[in-house]
Write an enzyme that holds these catalytic residues in place. Structure first.
Site, PDB file in Angstrom:
ATOM      1  N   LEU A  99     110.449 -23.553 119.318  1.00 24.18           N
ATOM      2  CA  LEU A  99     109.058 -23.651 118.855  1.00 24.18           C
ATOM      3  C   LEU A  99     108.799 -25.001 118.199  1.00 24.18           C
TER       4      LEU A  99
ATOM      5  N   GLU B 173     102.245 -19.810 118.912  1.00 32.14           N
ATOM      6  CA  GLU B 173     103.214 -20.753 118.323  1.00 32.14           C
ATOM      7  C   GLU B 173     103.141 -20.746 116.798  1.00 32.14           C
TER       8      GLU B 173
ATOM      9  N   THR C  28     102.946 -16.228 128.132  1.00 31.11           N
ATOM     10  CA  THR C  28     102.339 -17.178 129.071  1.00 31.11           C
ATOM     11  C   THR C  28     103.167 -17.233 130.358  1.00 31.11           C
TER      12      THR C  28
ATOM     13  N   THR D 291     107.602 -12.824 121.362  1.00 29.98           N
ATOM     14  CA  THR D 291     106.660 -11.886 120.730  1.00 29.98           C
ATOM     15  C   THR D 291     106.754 -10.496 121.360  1.00 29.98           C
TER      16      THR D 291
ATOM     17  N   ARG E 196      98.059 -27.723 129.631  1.00 29.88           N
ATOM     18  CA  ARG E 196      99.085 -28.143 128.652  1.00 29.88           C
ATOM     19  C   ARG E 196     100.042 -26.994 128.350  1.00 29.88           C
TER      20      ARG E 196
ATOM     21  N   GLY F 298     104.914  -9.981 115.954  1.00 35.27           N
ATOM     22  CA  GLY F 298     104.405 -11.285 116.393  1.00 35.27           C
ATOM     23  C   GLY F 298     104.800 -12.383 115.429  1.00 35.27           C
ATOM     24  N   SER F 299     104.153 -12.403 114.248  1.00 37.09           N
ATOM     25  CA  SER F 299     104.488 -13.411 113.239  1.00 37.09           C
ATOM     26  C   SER F 299     105.901 -13.208 112.701  1.00 37.09           C
TER      27      SER F 299
HETATM   28  P1  TGC Z   1     113.756 -17.316 108.091  1.00 33.95           P
HETATM   29  O1  TGC Z   1     114.648 -16.405 107.320  1.00 33.95           O
HETATM   30  O2  TGC Z   1     112.883 -18.276 107.357  1.00 33.95           O
HETATM   31  O3  TGC Z   1     114.627 -18.149 109.140  1.00 33.95           O
HETATM   32  C1  TGC Z   1     115.601 -17.527 109.968  1.00 33.95           C
HETATM   33  C2  TGC Z   1     116.544 -18.619 110.451  1.00 33.95           C
HETATM   34  O4  TGC Z   1     115.820 -19.552 111.255  1.00 33.95           O
HETATM   35  C3  TGC Z   1     115.861 -20.873 110.653  1.00 33.95           C
HETATM   36  N1  TGC Z   1     114.557 -21.477 110.867  1.00 33.95           N
HETATM   37  C4  TGC Z   1     114.354 -22.427 111.780  1.00 33.95           C
HETATM   38  N2  TGC Z   1     115.220 -23.065 112.586  1.00 33.95           N
HETATM   39  C5  TGC Z   1     114.702 -23.998 113.409  1.00 33.95           C
HETATM   40  N3  TGC Z   1     113.386 -24.297 113.424  1.00 33.95           N
HETATM   41  C6  TGC Z   1     112.503 -23.670 112.634  1.00 33.95           C
HETATM   42  N4  TGC Z   1     111.191 -23.956 112.711  1.00 33.95           N
HETATM   43  C7  TGC Z   1     112.970 -22.691 111.751  1.00 33.95           C
HETATM   44  N5  TGC Z   1     112.381 -21.861 110.837  1.00 33.95           N
HETATM   45  C8  TGC Z   1     113.372 -21.135 110.304  1.00 33.95           C
HETATM   46  C9  TGC Z   1     116.180 -20.619 109.202  1.00 33.95           C
HETATM   47  O5  TGC Z   1     116.789 -21.749 108.621  1.00 33.95           O
HETATM   48  C10 TGC Z   1     117.138 -19.442 109.299  1.00 33.95           C
HETATM   49  O6  TGC Z   1     118.385 -19.926 109.746  1.00 33.95           O
HETATM   50  P2  TGC Z   1     119.762 -19.227 109.277  1.00 33.95           P
HETATM   51  O7  TGC Z   1     120.842 -20.078 109.855  1.00 33.95           O
HETATM   52  O8  TGC Z   1     119.720 -19.223 107.774  1.00 33.95           O
HETATM   53  O9  TGC Z   1     119.740 -17.840 109.849  1.00 33.95           O
HETATM   54  O10 TGC Z   1     112.897 -16.414 109.077  1.00 33.95           O
HETATM   55  P3  TGC Z   1     111.758 -15.340 108.767  1.00 33.95           P
HETATM   56  O11 TGC Z   1     112.159 -14.077 109.469  1.00 33.95           O
HETATM   57  O12 TGC Z   1     111.473 -15.265 107.299  1.00 33.95           O
HETATM   58  O13 TGC Z   1     110.498 -15.926 109.549  1.00 33.95           O
HETATM   59  C11 TGC Z   1     110.040 -17.199 109.304  1.00 33.95           C
HETATM   60  C12 TGC Z   1     108.723 -17.529 110.059  1.00 33.95           C
HETATM   61  C13 TGC Z   1     107.638 -16.537 109.711  1.00 33.95           C
HETATM   62  C14 TGC Z   1     108.314 -18.906 109.630  1.00 33.95           C
HETATM   63  C15 TGC Z   1     108.959 -17.547 111.571  1.00 33.95           C
HETATM   64  O14 TGC Z   1     109.515 -16.419 112.056  1.00 33.95           O
HETATM   65  C16 TGC Z   1     107.743 -17.960 112.378  1.00 33.95           C
HETATM   66  O15 TGC Z   1     107.600 -19.151 112.652  1.00 33.95           O
HETATM   67  N6  TGC Z   1     106.831 -17.012 112.802  1.00 33.95           N
HETATM   68  C17 TGC Z   1     105.791 -17.339 113.772  1.00 33.95           C
HETATM   69  C18 TGC Z   1     106.191 -16.774 115.115  1.00 33.95           C
HETATM   70  C19 TGC Z   1     105.824 -17.697 116.229  1.00 33.95           C
HETATM   71  O16 TGC Z   1     105.534 -18.872 116.089  1.00 33.95           O
HETATM   72  N7  TGC Z   1     105.869 -17.155 117.442  1.00 33.95           N
HETATM   73  C20 TGC Z   1     105.629 -17.958 118.604  1.00 33.95           C
HETATM   74  C21 TGC Z   1     105.982 -17.208 119.878  1.00 33.95           C
HETATM   75  S1  TGC Z   1     106.063 -18.258 121.293  1.00 33.95           S
HETATM   76  C22 TGC Z   1     104.491 -18.684 121.630  1.00 33.95           C
HETATM   77  O17 TGC Z   1     103.560 -18.408 120.943  1.00 33.95           O
HETATM   78  C23 TGC Z   1     104.315 -19.473 122.863  1.00 33.95           C
HETATM   79  S2  TGC Z   1     102.702 -19.892 123.238  1.00 33.95           S
HETATM   80  C24 TGC Z   1     103.029 -20.800 124.570  1.00 33.95           C
HETATM   81  C25 TGC Z   1     101.917 -21.572 125.181  1.00 33.95           C
HETATM   82  O18 TGC Z   1     101.228 -20.988 126.057  1.00 33.95           O
HETATM   83  O19 TGC Z   1     101.818 -22.805 124.887  1.00 33.95           O
HETATM   84  P1  FAD Z   2     100.235 -10.755 113.914  1.00 33.18           P
HETATM   85  O1  FAD Z   2     101.578 -11.287 113.587  1.00 33.18           O
HETATM   86  O2  FAD Z   2     100.040  -9.286 113.943  1.00 33.18           O
HETATM   87  O3  FAD Z   2      99.193 -11.401 112.879  1.00 33.18           O
HETATM   88  C1  FAD Z   2      97.877 -10.884 112.708  1.00 33.18           C
HETATM   89  C2  FAD Z   2      97.258 -11.637 111.513  1.00 33.18           C
HETATM   90  O4  FAD Z   2      98.034 -11.385 110.329  1.00 33.18           O
HETATM   91  C3  FAD Z   2      97.246 -13.158 111.696  1.00 33.18           C
HETATM   92  O5  FAD Z   2      96.047 -13.683 111.189  1.00 33.18           O
HETATM   93  C4  FAD Z   2      98.426 -13.641 110.860  1.00 33.18           C
HETATM   94  O6  FAD Z   2      98.252 -14.962 110.371  1.00 33.18           O
HETATM   95  C5  FAD Z   2      98.393 -12.610 109.712  1.00 33.18           C
HETATM   96  N1  FAD Z   2      99.705 -12.464 109.059  1.00 33.18           N
HETATM   97  C6  FAD Z   2     100.869 -12.038 109.608  1.00 33.18           C
HETATM   98  N2  FAD Z   2     101.862 -12.051 108.706  1.00 33.18           N
HETATM   99  C7  FAD Z   2     101.317 -12.501 107.553  1.00 33.18           C
HETATM  100  C8  FAD Z   2     101.828 -12.768 106.245  1.00 33.18           C
HETATM  101  N3  FAD Z   2     103.126 -12.580 105.956  1.00 33.18           N
HETATM  102  N4  FAD Z   2     100.981 -13.223 105.308  1.00 33.18           N
HETATM  103  C9  FAD Z   2      99.678 -13.448 105.591  1.00 33.18           C
HETATM  104  N5  FAD Z   2      99.116 -13.213 106.812  1.00 33.18           N
HETATM  105  C10 FAD Z   2      99.949 -12.761 107.771  1.00 33.18           C
HETATM  106  N6  FAD Z   2     104.497 -15.373 122.519  1.00 33.18           N
HETATM  107  C11 FAD Z   2     105.665 -15.612 123.188  1.00 33.18           C
HETATM  108  O7  FAD Z   2     106.727 -15.197 122.751  1.00 33.18           O
HETATM  109  N7  FAD Z   2     105.652 -16.308 124.356  1.00 33.18           N
HETATM  110  C12 FAD Z   2     104.527 -16.799 124.920  1.00 33.18           C
HETATM  111  O8  FAD Z   2     104.564 -17.441 125.980  1.00 33.18           O
HETATM  112  C13 FAD Z   2     103.280 -16.549 124.249  1.00 33.18           C
HETATM  113  N8  FAD Z   2     102.099 -16.947 124.814  1.00 33.18           N
HETATM  114  C14 FAD Z   2     100.920 -16.568 124.248  1.00 33.18           C
HETATM  115  C15 FAD Z   2      99.727 -16.803 124.920  1.00 33.18           C
HETATM  116  C16 FAD Z   2      98.512 -16.369 124.385  1.00 33.18           C
HETATM  117  C17 FAD Z   2      97.243 -16.598 125.138  1.00 33.18           C
HETATM  118  C18 FAD Z   2      98.506 -15.727 123.108  1.00 33.18           C
HETATM  119  C19 FAD Z   2      97.202 -15.288 122.495  1.00 33.18           C
HETATM  120  C20 FAD Z   2      99.682 -15.496 122.444  1.00 33.18           C
HETATM  121  C21 FAD Z   2     100.904 -15.878 123.000  1.00 33.18           C
HETATM  122  N9  FAD Z   2     102.127 -15.566 122.380  1.00 33.18           N
HETATM  123  C22 FAD Z   2     103.316 -15.823 123.031  1.00 33.18           C
HETATM  124  C23 FAD Z   2     102.149 -14.748 121.174  1.00 33.18           C
HETATM  125  C24 FAD Z   2     101.811 -15.485 119.895  1.00 33.18           C
HETATM  126  O9  FAD Z   2     102.854 -16.320 119.486  1.00 33.18           O
HETATM  127  C25 FAD Z   2     101.461 -14.441 118.835  1.00 33.18           C
HETATM  128  O10 FAD Z   2     100.194 -13.896 119.198  1.00 33.18           O
HETATM  129  C26 FAD Z   2     101.418 -15.008 117.429  1.00 33.18           C
HETATM  130  O11 FAD Z   2     102.704 -15.425 117.012  1.00 33.18           O
HETATM  131  C27 FAD Z   2     100.826 -14.021 116.416  1.00 33.18           C
HETATM  132  O12 FAD Z   2     101.422 -12.764 116.553  1.00 33.18           O
HETATM  133  P2  FAD Z   2     100.476 -11.448 116.670  1.00 33.18           P
HETATM  134  O13 FAD Z   2      99.474 -11.688 117.721  1.00 33.18           O
HETATM  135  O14 FAD Z   2     101.379 -10.269 116.797  1.00 33.18           O
HETATM  136  O15 FAD Z   2      99.710 -11.385 115.300  1.00 33.18           O
END
Ligand code: TGC
Ligand code: FAD
Length: 393
Positions: A248, A372, A172, A140, A98, A145-146
């Protein structure tokens, strides 16, 4: 190996009546493919820590790459419920399968389709849809990361090209990607998306080895050391953090459906095993403690199915909010990981072997609950939606 008959797959609240004939056909064909192609080889791939050979091409052949991208760009032009059902059936096989389809569809094809130039769409989308090339998504970083808004990867305008420096981690398919959609800051600090092709000087993709989770998926880094990116490779239609975050939304939606597949695989296996396994002269399914677990699994799977179906309806009408998607991703992944862990115990010692899928799903879901957006980050997104107060920083 599939341990249970297909007839045991639960539809406890008659959700199938809300699916069109096309939805049911799509689900059945992906289910058949997962049974025939993924299940016979997934345990070996995971144990040996490699992807299933030829996976991307196979996913392309069954239409699982960019299903909702219009046909003129190589997609299938399907709706969001179809996309969800495809993710569910793929993850019944394995989260790595997936993941491969999610990244290609929602994190690589989606941004190129939504924000790319016509030339970029024509150049990349058909090849991504067919699985001829594999894409990666770089958001990331080692230090961010977060909090991706603090990213350090950046580029400078050098007149006839951009010069990209920095690194991405936990990506990934990085080690096998032909292209990567990379999010980086320009000189003014604005986040932009760049398409970086393998083979560009200074671009390398070292693999992250020794994972205990998603072992049938390749993970790695994207390293940019003075990489010259042609100017036509910037995504013209987006700037700011909302660019990657909007991708995302699509991927998190797919995950909320996908993990139902992993949970169903565990539930069905536990049901069949406990009906057959005898202890104290009776099937263990006859004991109340085992029935409690099965009843709770089915209840939680049914709730997750209802949540996803309604989210799919909203998404089809472009009405699903990012916070609703966060709630579904968080709830459903926790549901699936809890079922994987509990169901493993129901198989006793057998549950730790590769003859049954629970350990593999359970270990995979440790990544799914982290990537994610972590479980806690999604809780904070819900908290902010309720209160209007940002508790992240
Ligand atoms: P914040 O100030 O809240 O927002 C910045 C701008 O972004 C807009 N926005 C969004 N727009 C679209 N969709 C969303 N879900 C949005 N969330 C926020 C927001 O309106 C703002 O827009 P503008 O026009 O005002 O500039 O941002 P923040 O820096 O406080 O961070 C918010 C937070 C923590 C929720 C966000 O950064 C977050 O979701 N962190 C988690 C990071 C994450 O999910 N990383 C994933 C990496 S990719 C991955 O993991 C792939 S795995 C792939 C696989 O193998 O399946
Ligand atoms: P951190 O952000 O360092 O977080 C560590 C811990 O702190 C977590 O428990 C978190 O919940 C907590 N934390 C962080 N901030 C706060 C807060 N403000 N308040 C309370 N708790 C908090 N990323 C990509 O971009 N592309 C990809 O294709 C991709 N694939 C991935 C595949 C795998 C197998 C894995 C494991 C990860 C992948 N990622 C990818 C990265 C993934 O999105 C990040 O690992 C994830 O977003 C968390 O970031 P981090 O690992 O740096 O943890």
């Amino acid at each position: 190996m599939s341990y249970y008959p297909l007839s045991t797959i639960p539809d406890y609240f008659g959700m199938d009546q809300f699916l069109s004939d096309e939805h049911q056909l799509i689900r059945q064909s992906v289910r058949d493919w997962t049974e025939a192609f993924v299940m016979p080889q997934i345990d070996a791939a995971a144990q040996e820590h490699h992807e299933i050979p030829g996976l991307m091409k196979e996913l392309g052949n069954i239409g699982a790459l960019g299903p909702y991208i219009p046909e003129e760009y190589g997609g299938s032009g399907l709706d969001q419920i179809s996309y969800g059902l495809i993710m569910q059936e793929l993850e019944r096989g394995d989260s790595a399968v997936r993941s491969a389809a999610s990244v290609q569809s929602s994190l690589v094809m989606y941004p190129i389709y939504e924000y790319g130039s016509e030339e970029q769409k024509k150049k990349y989308l058909p090849a991504l849809a067919s699985g001829d090339i594999t894409g990666a998504f770089g958001l990331t970083e080692p230090n961010h990361g977060s909090d991706p808004g603090s990213m350090e990867t950046h580029f400078e305008d050098k007149g006839n090209h951009y010069l990209l420096n920095g690194s991405k981690m936990w990506i990934t398919n990085a080690p096998i990607c032909s292209i990567a959609v990379v999010w980086a800051k320009d000189e003014s600090g604005k986040i932009r998306g760049l398409i970086v092709e393998r083979g560009t000087e200074g671009f390398s993709t070292p693999e992250t080895l020794h994972k205990w989770s998603l072992r049938a998926s390749r993970t790695g880094e994207l390293v940019f050391d003075n990489v010259r990116v042609p100017k036509e490779n910037i995504l013209p239609g987006i700037s700011g953090l909302k660019g990657p975050l909007s991708c995302l939304n699509s991927a998190r939606y797919g995950i909320s459906w996908g993990v139902i597949g992993a949970a169903v695989d565990c539930y069905c296996t536990a049901l069949q095993y406990t009906l057959e396994r005898q202890q104290f002269g009776k099937p263990i399914a006859s004991y109340q403690l085992q029935q409690k677990k099965l009843a709770e699994f089915l209840t939680e799977i049914t709730k997750a199915q209802l949540l996803c179906h309604q989210l799919g309806v909203l998404k089809n009408h472009q009405q699903a909010s990012p916070a609703q998607i966060s709630m579904a991703k968080r709830n459903n992944v926790k549901m699936a990981i809890d079922i994987a862990r509990e169901s493993r115990q129901m198989l006793g010692g057998m549950g730790i072997t590769g003859n049954f899928p629970m350990m593999r799903h359970s270990a995979n879901l440790e990544s799914v609950i982290t990537y994610e957006g972590t479980h806690d980050i999604h809780l904070l997104i819900t908290g902010m939606d309720i209160t209007g107060i940002n508790a992240f920083s």
